[in-house]
Design a protein around this motif. Structure first.
Motif, PDB file in Angstrom:
ATOM      1  N   ILE A 171       0.866  -1.175   0.000  1.00  0.00           N
ATOM      2  CA  ILE A 171       0.000   0.000   0.000  1.00  0.00           C
ATOM      3  C   ILE A 171       0.907   1.231   0.000  1.00  0.00           C
ATOM      4  O   ILE A 171       2.096   1.137   0.308  1.00  0.00           O
ATOM      5  CB  ILE A 171      -0.956   0.040   1.220  1.00  0.00           C
ATOM      6  CG1 ILE A 171      -0.158   0.027   2.530  1.00  0.00           C
ATOM      7  CG2 ILE A 171      -1.948  -1.109   1.177  1.00  0.00           C
ATOM      8  CD1 ILE A 171      -1.030   0.245   3.768  1.00  0.00           C
TER       9      ILE A 171
ATOM     10  N   SER B 281       1.027   5.939  -0.285  1.00  0.00           N
ATOM     11  CA  SER B 281       0.396   7.238  -0.436  1.00  0.00           C
ATOM     12  C   SER B 281       1.315   8.144  -1.241  1.00  0.00           C
ATOM     13  O   SER B 281       2.534   8.079  -1.098  1.00  0.00           O
ATOM     14  CB  SER B 281       0.091   7.877   0.929  1.00  0.00           C
ATOM     15  OG  SER B 281       1.284   8.057   1.675  1.00  0.00           O
TER      16      SER B 281
ATOM     17  N   ASP C 184     -12.137   2.883   2.211  1.00  0.00           N
ATOM     18  CA  ASP C 184     -10.903   2.690   1.436  1.00  0.00           C
ATOM     19  C   ASP C 184      -9.675   3.352   2.070  1.00  0.00           C
ATOM     20  O   ASP C 184      -8.608   3.400   1.458  1.00  0.00           O
ATOM     21  CB  ASP C 184     -11.053   3.210  -0.003  1.00  0.00           C
ATOM     22  CG  ASP C 184     -12.093   2.428  -0.794  1.00  0.00           C
ATOM     23  OD1 ASP C 184     -12.319   1.256  -0.449  1.00  0.00           O
ATOM     24  OD2 ASP C 184     -12.657   2.987  -1.747  1.00  0.00           O
ATOM     25  N   THR C 185      -9.840   3.889   3.264  1.00  0.00           N
ATOM     26  CA  THR C 185      -8.704   4.495   3.965  1.00  0.00           C
ATOM     27  C   THR C 185      -8.862   4.231   5.468  1.00  0.00           C
ATOM     28  O   THR C 185      -9.906   3.772   5.927  1.00  0.00           O
ATOM     29  CB  THR C 185      -8.619   6.022   3.762  1.00  0.00           C
ATOM     30  OG1 THR C 185      -9.778   6.638   4.353  1.00  0.00           O
ATOM     31  CG2 THR C 185      -8.532   6.395   2.294  1.00  0.00           C
TER      32      THR C 185
ATOM     33  N   LYS D 117      -7.430   6.282   9.257  1.00  0.00           N
ATOM     34  CA  LYS D 117      -6.633   7.331   9.871  1.00  0.00           C
ATOM     35  C   LYS D 117      -5.976   6.798  11.130  1.00  0.00           C
ATOM     36  O   LYS D 117      -6.607   6.086  11.912  1.00  0.00           O
ATOM     37  CB  LYS D 117      -7.508   8.539  10.214  1.00  0.00           C
ATOM     38  CG  LYS D 117      -6.750   9.702  10.860  1.00  0.00           C
ATOM     39  CD  LYS D 117      -7.696  10.773  11.381  1.00  0.00           C
ATOM     40  CE  LYS D 117      -8.475  11.444  10.273  1.00  0.00           C
ATOM     41  NZ  LYS D 117      -9.325  12.533  10.792  1.00  0.00           N
TER      42      LYS D 117
ATOM     43  N   TYR E 111      -3.824   6.417   5.691  1.00  0.00           N
ATOM     44  CA  TYR E 111      -3.358   5.341   4.829  1.00  0.00           C
ATOM     45  C   TYR E 111      -4.492   4.905   3.905  1.00  0.00           C
ATOM     46  O   TYR E 111      -5.649   4.854   4.315  1.00  0.00           O
ATOM     47  CB  TYR E 111      -2.953   4.116   5.645  1.00  0.00           C
ATOM     48  CG  TYR E 111      -1.725   4.234   6.506  1.00  0.00           C
ATOM     49  CD1 TYR E 111      -0.487   3.767   6.064  1.00  0.00           C
ATOM     50  CD2 TYR E 111      -1.802   4.752   7.796  1.00  0.00           C
ATOM     51  CE1 TYR E 111       0.634   3.826   6.876  1.00  0.00           C
ATOM     52  CE2 TYR E 111      -0.676   4.811   8.611  1.00  0.00           C
ATOM     53  CZ  TYR E 111       0.531   4.341   8.134  1.00  0.00           C
ATOM     54  OH  TYR E 111       1.640   4.399   8.944  1.00  0.00           O
ATOM     55  N   SER E 112      -4.146   4.536   2.690  1.00  0.00           N
ATOM     56  CA  SER E 112      -5.096   3.866   1.807  1.00  0.00           C
ATOM     57  C   SER E 112      -5.061   2.374   2.097  1.00  0.00           C
ATOM     58  O   SER E 112      -3.998   1.807   2.361  1.00  0.00           O
ATOM     59  CB  SER E 112      -4.728   4.112   0.345  1.00  0.00           C
ATOM     60  OG  SER E 112      -5.512   3.288  -0.507  1.00  0.00           O
ATOM     61  N   THR E 113      -6.230   1.725   2.064  1.00  0.00           N
ATOM     62  CA  THR E 113      -6.288   0.273   2.253  1.00  0.00           C
ATOM     63  C   THR E 113      -6.247  -0.466   0.918  1.00  0.00           C
ATOM     64  O   THR E 113      -6.198  -1.696   0.898  1.00  0.00           O
ATOM     65  CB  THR E 113      -7.576  -0.124   2.988  1.00  0.00           C
ATOM     66  OG1 THR E 113      -8.699   0.306   2.205  1.00  0.00           O
ATOM     67  CG2 THR E 113      -7.642   0.512   4.359  1.00  0.00           C
ATOM     68  N   LEU E 114      -6.261   0.268  -0.188  1.00  0.00           N
ATOM     69  CA  LEU E 114      -6.350  -0.362  -1.504  1.00  0.00           C
ATOM     70  C   LEU E 114      -5.001  -0.940  -1.921  1.00  0.00           C
ATOM     71  O   LEU E 114      -3.972  -0.265  -1.820  1.00  0.00           O
ATOM     72  CB  LEU E 114      -6.821   0.656  -2.541  1.00  0.00           C
ATOM     73  CG  LEU E 114      -8.195   1.284  -2.280  1.00  0.00           C
ATOM     74  CD1 LEU E 114      -8.495   2.345  -3.328  1.00  0.00           C
ATOM     75  CD2 LEU E 114      -9.280   0.210  -2.263  1.00  0.00           C
TER      76      LEU E 114
END
Length: 257
Positions: free
Chosen positions: A76, A78, A141-142, A144, A159-162
């Motif tokens: 993952i 950013s 999809d994120t 904190k 963070y993005s979880t994708l």
């Protein structure tokens, strides 16, 4: 919120691995092929010089270790490919629960990010990040992370979880390795009193982040002094450290002229 033992067993192999840009600068000054190293190259450099690497190095190395252990994991990130990017790993246990694994920010251990899991809590938790309590707040999809420090101070990170495809991730890693930010950085987890603290060398200053606050190191004036201090904290090869720090000093002088 803690990861199961099979994930922790892999994570613990990296407990004494710093995150740093010193290796990147050293490699950048030595070779024309300024791309992301593969895991075998990283292992060889670690064996020869004690070095690890930046957040991309550590994420790729950790992904390989999870794959070897038969654990599902994916990268993952950013702001990938911007120069302000950050790389981490998501590991998935046998129940399908997701755990953030962030060696780049020197977390103490992975943490659950699924808000619908029975083990999830939004309370502040110690023991996951050095010198701070953390809250994990899932969103679409994120998620904190809120870092709570002494005297009510806090900071946040999203963070993005994708999942990021390996092709995209490696392209961002290549971009990162081909650009050296002129301020050296090294972070490492170190034992301190009854806890694990976070020692940081950043832009020719160093300090320890603890649950009792910051402990600043005395200033140093020469590269040789910094070589000794960083070697003491990390065990890194002194010749490599000196060559890397001299390269950073050259960048600093070039930008000032």
């Amino acid at each position: 919120m803690k990861a199961p033992e099979e994930i922790l067993a892999v994570w613990r192999k990296f407990d004494d691995f710093p995150m740093e840009t010193l290796t990147k600068a050293w490699l950048y000054s030595k070779q024309s092929n300024r791309k992301q190293r593969d895991v075998e190259a990283m292992k060889q450099h670690h064996k020869e010089f004690g070095v690890t690497g930046n957040c991309f190095d550590l994420a790729i190395w950790l992904l390989d270790a999870f794959k070897e252990a038969g654990i599902e994991a994916y990268p993952i990130g950013s702001e990938l490919g911007t120069g302000d990017d950050h790389a981490a790993v998501m590991a998935v246990d046998r129940k399908g629960r997701r755990f953030l694994c962030d060696l780049g920010d020197q977390w103490l251990q992975p943490i659950l990010i699924d808000g619908d899991d029975v083990a999830y809590t939004d309370e502040k938790l110690a023991g996951f990040f050095p010198g701070a309590e953390v809250q994990v707040l899932p969103e679409k999809d994120t998620f904190k992370v809120v870092y709570h420090r002494l005297n009510g101070k806090f900071s946040t990170q999203i963070y993005s979880t994708l999942p990021v495809s390996m092709k995209e991730f490696l392209a961002a890693a290549d971009f990162s390795q081909s650009h050296v930010y002129p301020k050296p950085l090294l972070e490492v987890r170190l034992p301190w009193e009854n806890e694990t603290a976070h020692w940081e060398f950043c832009n020719w200053k160093s300090f320890l982040s603890t649950s009792k606050g910051l402990v600043e190191d005395p200033p140093l004036s020469t590269i040789d002094e910094w070589v000794e201090r960083i070697h003491e904290k990390t065990g890194y090869d002194k010749t490599l450290l000196k060559e890397s720090l001299e390269y950073f000093k050259g960048l600093e002088e070039s930008s000032a002229s």
